[in-house]
Design an enzyme around this catalytic site. Structure first.
Site, mmCIF file in Angstrom:
data_model
loop_
_atom_site.group_PDB
_atom_site.id
_atom_site.type_symbol
_atom_site.label_atom_id
_atom_site.label_comp_id
_atom_site.label_asym_id
_atom_site.label_seq_id
_atom_site.Cartn_x
_atom_site.Cartn_y
_atom_site.Cartn_z
ATOM 1 N N CYS A 237 0.815 -1.227 0.000
ATOM 2 C CA CYS A 237 0.000 0.000 0.000
ATOM 3 C C CYS A 237 0.840 1.265 0.000
ATOM 4 C CB CYS A 237 -0.986 -0.012 1.174
ATOM 5 S SG CYS A 237 -0.250 0.089 2.823
ATOM 6 N N HIS A 290 -2.650 1.193 6.815
ATOM 7 C CA HIS A 290 -3.004 1.203 5.393
ATOM 8 C C HIS A 290 -3.122 2.635 4.891
ATOM 9 C CE1 HIS A 290 -4.410 -0.333 1.615
ATOM 10 N NE2 HIS A 290 -5.538 0.347 1.682
ATOM 11 N N HIS A 302 -5.817 2.262 -4.437
ATOM 12 C CA HIS A 302 -4.893 1.704 -3.438
ATOM 13 C C HIS A 302 -4.512 0.278 -3.806
ATOM 14 C CE1 HIS A 302 -8.277 -0.274 -0.792
ATOM 15 N NE2 HIS A 302 -8.702 -0.122 -2.020
#
Length: 332
Positions: A237, A290, A302
């Site tokens: 991420c 994240h 993402h």
């Protein structure tokens, strides 16, 4: 071919005095990555037999990532640190049985002031003084394709390695639809102009708009997630958000938890395209784990986790909505 090599030799001769001087200045503990993508581990010699395509020289990233099952990819979580691209500069911190612990320059982290640390095979490094000099003196090609082949000849009959998005190599010459670039370990090779942009310095990369970042992000839609991934062969991420910004001349921290403490804080109702959005344990109040990039209309792009790919999701229905922990703006 003879003319090309005469040009290269002349260019290197031009820098010969500088090269000798620079060679004296190159620190013993500094080197350059000489594989398309170097994978850094938490410890030396912990890679499995199936990881051989990532620890060899040359590497075969496509073979490595395509061959792993979900569980085999999941094992990488906690065992990998980051990745570094072809030509990236590193500082060697430690050596042990053919492995070196390095700090990757230009990947900011509070863990080491020199760069992001991790272990990699020593055989994947080069200490080429000529590459070091040309990297500083010449314009550079910034790879804009997801991946791009190098060629040993202008006619493209002899293929070299395939390099990743965001790779930077010094340019020796432009000819028609090709760029003659210099590599850390294989001398001069050809790169298609269509796969890269050329800049004199890092500062010459145009300041991006949010749409520029989004456009770059969308070219990776469908690319499978890879823990610690930092290349066109797979991202985690924060590797994804870091690389999008870095490819447009903006250096941000490597990890999501640190990205969440830099830039300018943004209230949720003031979100703009290009802002980074963060998610944390304990319903957004715990540790950030994240990050995605906001693209407008309540959506983010993402690279979520090992089970999926780079994708666009509504924040609220992404599976992370209940963990929203704030946003940061790195664009002006």
């Amino acid at each position: 071919m003879k003319k090309m090599w005469f040009f290269i030799l002349s260019l290197l001769f031009l820098f010969s005095f500088s090269s000798v001087t620079k060679a004296k200045e190159i620190k013993r503990d500094e080197a350059f990555v000489n594989v398309s993508v170097a994978t850094l581990w938490t410890e030396p010699n912990i890679s499995r037999k199936l990881d051989a395509p990532s620890t060899s020289n040359p590497v075969d990233m496509k073979k490595w990532t395509a061959a792993m099952s979900y569980d085999e990819k999941l094992w990488l979580v906690g065992n990998l640190e980051t990745q570094a691209l072809y030509g990236s500069k590193v500082t060697i911190l430690e050596e042990q049985n053919g492995w070196v612990k390095v700090a990757v320059h230009d990947q900011p982290t509070p863990r080491n002031e020199k760069g992001y640390p991790g272990w990699m095979p020593k055989a994947q490094l080069s200490k080429s003084p000529s590459f070091s000099v040309l990297k500083e003196k010449r314009p550079f090609a910034l790879v804009t394709a997801n991946t791009a082949p190098l060629f040993k000849d202008f006619a493209e009959k002899k293929k070299g390695i395939e390099i990743s998005f965001n790779t930077r190599l010094p340019v020796l010459k432009e000819k028609k639809n090709k760029l003659l670039v210099y590599t850390p370990n294989s001398g001069a090779q050809w790169l298609r102009k269509s796969d890269a942009s050329i800049y004199q310095t890092e500062q010459d990369i145009p300041e991006p708009t949010a749409d520029d970042l989004i456009r770059s992000g969308k070219q990776f839609l469908g690319l499978p997630y890879l823990w610690a991934g930092m290349s066109g062969y797979g991202f985690d991420c924060s590797g994804f958000t870091y690389t999008l910004y870095k490819s447009h001349g903006i250096t941000i921290p490597r990890d999501s938890s640190v990205q969440a403490t830099h830039g300018n804080p943004v209230e949720r109702e003031d979100l703009q395209k290009g802002d980074l959005v963060f998610f944390a344990y304990e319903e957004g109040k715990g540790r950030v784990h994240h990050v995605g990039m906001y693209i407008g209309n309540g959506e983010m792009i993402h690279s979520p986790n090992t089970s999926t790919t780079v994708k666009i999701d509504k924040i609220e229905t992404s599976g992370y909505g209940g963990e929203y922990a704030g946003a940061r703006r790195y664009l002006r």
